[in-house]
Design a protein around this motif. Structure first.
Motif, mmCIF file in Angstrom:
data_model
loop_
_atom_site.group_PDB
_atom_site.id
_atom_site.type_symbol
_atom_site.label_atom_id
_atom_site.label_comp_id
_atom_site.label_asym_id
_atom_site.label_seq_id
_atom_site.Cartn_x
_atom_site.Cartn_y
_atom_site.Cartn_z
ATOM 1 N N SER A 1 0.654 -1.320 0.298
ATOM 2 C CA SER A 1 0.216 -0.543 -0.079
ATOM 3 C C SER A 1 1.065 1.134 -0.034
ATOM 4 O O SER A 1 1.844 1.111 0.698
ATOM 5 C CB SER A 1 -1.212 0.583 1.052
ATOM 6 N N ASP B 1 -0.891 4.298 0.663
ATOM 7 C CA ASP B 1 -1.333 5.258 1.750
ATOM 8 C C ASP B 1 -1.293 4.956 2.651
ATOM 9 O O ASP B 1 -1.852 3.626 3.018
ATOM 10 C CB ASP B 1 -2.978 5.010 1.082
ATOM 11 N N ARG C 1 -12.258 0.755 -3.264
ATOM 12 C CA ARG C 1 -11.168 0.487 -3.677
ATOM 13 C C ARG C 1 -11.265 0.400 -4.677
ATOM 14 O O ARG C 1 -10.132 0.788 -5.860
ATOM 15 C CB ARG C 1 -11.389 -1.591 -3.512
ATOM 16 N N GLU C 2 -12.794 0.582 -5.032
ATOM 17 C CA GLU C 2 -12.723 0.945 -6.696
ATOM 18 C C GLU C 2 -12.436 2.065 -7.181
ATOM 19 O O GLU C 2 -11.962 2.344 -8.439
ATOM 20 C CB GLU C 2 -14.060 0.823 -7.585
ATOM 21 N N GLN C 3 -12.636 3.155 -6.379
ATOM 22 C CA GLN C 3 -12.220 4.844 -6.658
ATOM 23 C C GLN C 3 -10.572 4.134 -6.401
ATOM 24 O O GLN C 3 -10.391 5.918 -5.847
ATOM 25 C CB GLN C 3 -12.595 5.054 -5.916
ATOM 26 N N GLY C 4 -9.794 3.893 -5.606
ATOM 27 C CA GLY C 4 -8.262 4.132 -5.935
ATOM 28 C C GLY C 4 -7.758 4.403 -4.755
ATOM 29 O O GLY C 4 -6.784 4.317 -4.072
ATOM 30 N N PHE C 5 -8.787 3.920 -2.957
ATOM 31 C CA PHE C 5 -8.163 4.028 -2.380
ATOM 32 C C PHE C 5 -7.275 2.505 -1.653
ATOM 33 O O PHE C 5 -7.790 1.326 -1.779
ATOM 34 C CB PHE C 5 -9.196 3.867 -1.103
ATOM 35 N N ASP C 6 -6.132 2.420 -1.155
ATOM 36 C CA ASP C 6 -5.271 0.945 -1.618
ATOM 37 C C ASP C 6 -4.894 0.919 0.541
ATOM 38 O O ASP C 6 -3.965 0.506 0.841
ATOM 39 C CB ASP C 6 -4.385 1.005 -2.255
ATOM 40 N N GLN D 1 -9.216 -8.314 -1.899
ATOM 41 C CA GLN D 1 -9.322 -6.395 -1.443
ATOM 42 C C GLN D 1 -8.134 -6.191 -0.706
ATOM 43 O O GLN D 1 -8.524 -5.465 -0.348
ATOM 44 C CB GLN D 1 -10.362 -6.440 -2.650
ATOM 45 N N SER E 1 -16.422 8.186 -2.426
ATOM 46 C CA SER E 1 -16.086 9.338 -2.950
ATOM 47 C C SER E 1 -15.292 9.945 -2.347
ATOM 48 O O SER E 1 -15.210 11.061 -2.227
ATOM 49 C CB SER E 1 -16.497 9.827 -4.421
ATOM 50 N N LEU F 1 -12.619 9.908 0.147
ATOM 51 C CA LEU F 1 -11.300 9.911 -0.793
ATOM 52 C C LEU F 1 -11.427 11.805 -1.349
ATOM 53 O O LEU F 1 -10.447 11.812 -1.771
ATOM 54 C CB LEU F 1 -11.470 9.042 -1.908
ATOM 55 N N LYS G 1 -13.201 13.645 -3.180
ATOM 56 C CA LYS G 1 -13.526 13.933 -4.598
ATOM 57 C C LYS G 1 -15.434 14.194 -4.599
ATOM 58 O O LYS G 1 -15.862 14.533 -3.531
ATOM 59 C CB LYS G 1 -13.949 12.690 -5.484
#
Length: 407
Positions: free
Chosen positions: A3, A5, A26-31, A75, A310, A313, A315
């Motif tokens: 990770s 992040d 996860r799909e929106q990029g949080f790792d 995931q 979103s 994160l 957005k």
């Protein structure tokens, strides 16, 4: 995978909203680190079949599991089944769990859902007085719905009527007790509520309206329902279906702003900048009406999490889906979309007697909600009418031979 992040997000609530939230993050990029606390000792699942297909047949539950177990591993989601949050400390940013841990978080998401309302009446805690929220609840009800069972349902809302239909389908004797003049009156208004009342009476339900319950008789488990009139109805099982309340206990104890649920902004953020809320428990500003709303339906738990993720994160995504729900009772299938009021004018397009129709709730000349009954593939057109916010021609709206796109 390593990770990049270093943040930790903890999601409290292992229902559909919680599972869709971790998926969206996860799909929106949080790792970063992602923990999901699920109070039930089973994989997150969808609840509608619990009062419909699964309640009647005991089948179809596997199809409602949101993700298989291996998905959470793939995931890198730390899924804690059978662990609930017992509290959280906004100052320390920690969540206490039923396992005795204190989990640190950078952002917390409350997906605690709603809990069935209970009755503050003598005998309400007896064996045989049941509510419906979980798989275990549905299993108990299905086992109790036998041909010789005397079932009394307290409450004529959606859960009450769906469980009544399941019990009648199983051959049980069913009485429904409703305090108002009609079931679903506050939701649908008198015309459409009458349709559902007639449906159940045609199927042999003893539907009693303007009836108040005073308590429950027992011999160790429930044996009867005592009415305010003095009459006692024999009962082997009682289903309490008097609505649900948002599960705000954790949020309230932590000092978050509470109204009809946990109050959030359009992005899901609560009165604490590090805490968000999603699904049944969240009260948020409706993008169409501008009013604060809270929606308990399946579609909200399915779709709301993507917008809230979103927001978490940083957005700028706003949730603007129209409320949607559906029901199946006997041979009636229905979908409802929008936010109608019982006081709205109702325009019927189709055959009310055959229960093949679309009903529209109209206020100030504009369609606010629509309900299709045994008529299919029209939800998108109804949504378009609602979203347009344009005055409609009521004669064209009621004409089943004209396209909805021209009203």
């Amino acid at each position: 995978m390593t990770s990049t992040d270093e943040r930790t997000i903890v999601v409290v609530g292992g229902g559909l909203a919680g599972a869709k939230a971790v998926e969206a993050l996860r799909e929106q990029g949080f790792d970063g680190s992602l923990v999901l606390l699920a109070a039930e000792d089973r994989l997150p699942y969808e609840r509608p079949p619990l009062s419909k297909e699964y309640l009647q047949t005991g089948e179809g539950l596997d199809d409602t599991t949101v993700h298989p177990r291996e998905w959470y591993d793939e995931q890198r989601i730390d899924l804690r089944l059978g662990q609930r949050a017992t509290g959280f400390d906004p100052a320390a940013r920690t969540v206490a769990t039923s396992a005795g841990e204190h989990l640190a978080y950078d952002v917390l998401l409350l997906a605690t859902g709603a809990q069935p309302r209970t009755l503050d009446l003598p005998g309400a805690d007896l064996d045989g007085v049941l509510t419906l929220r979980t798989v275990a609840d549905s299993d108990r009800l299905r086992a109790a719905f036998t041909e010789d069972a005397r079932v009394v349902v307290v409450g004529g809302g959606w859960i009450g009527l769906e469980t009544a239909a399941a019990a009648r389908t199983a051959g049980a004797s069913v009485t429904v007790l409703e305090s108002l003049e009609l079931p679903l009156l506050r939701v649908l208004g008198p015309r459409m509520a009458t349709m559902f009342a007639q449906l159940h009476r045609e199927h042999g339900v003893d539907l009693r309206t303007e009836t108040e319950v005073e308590g429950f008789e027992n011999d160790g488990s429930v044996t009867g329902v005592r009415l305010r009139s003095g009459e006692v109805l024999a009962a082997d099982v009682v289903v309490v279906g008097v609505g649900a309340a948002p599960d705000v206990e954790l949020a309230e104890a932590a000092g978050l702003r509470i109204d009809n649920g946990v109050v959030t902004d359009a992005h899901g953020q609560t009165s604490d900048a590090h805490v968000y809320a999603v699904g049944d428990v969240a009260q948020y500003p409706d993008a169409l009406s501008g009013k604060d709303i809270r929606v308990e339906h399946w579609a909200n738990a399915l779709n709301h999490p993507a917008a809230v993720a979103s927001g978490m994160l940083g957005k700028d995504a706003t949730y603007d889906d129209l409320p949607y729900f559906f029901t199946d009772q006997y041979d009636l299938g229905m979908e409802y979309v929008g936010l109608g009021k019982a006081s709205d004018d109702v325009v019927v397009r189709g055959d009310l007697d055959k229960r093949e129709l679309i009903a529209f709730w109209v206020r100030d000349g504009r369609v606010r909600a629509g309900m299709n009954v045994n008529v299919w593939d029209v939800v998108d057109d109804v949504k378009a009418l609602i979203r347009s916010e344009k005055p409609v021609d009521l004669q064209r709206l009621a004409d089943p031979d004209g396209p909805l796109t021209s009203v």
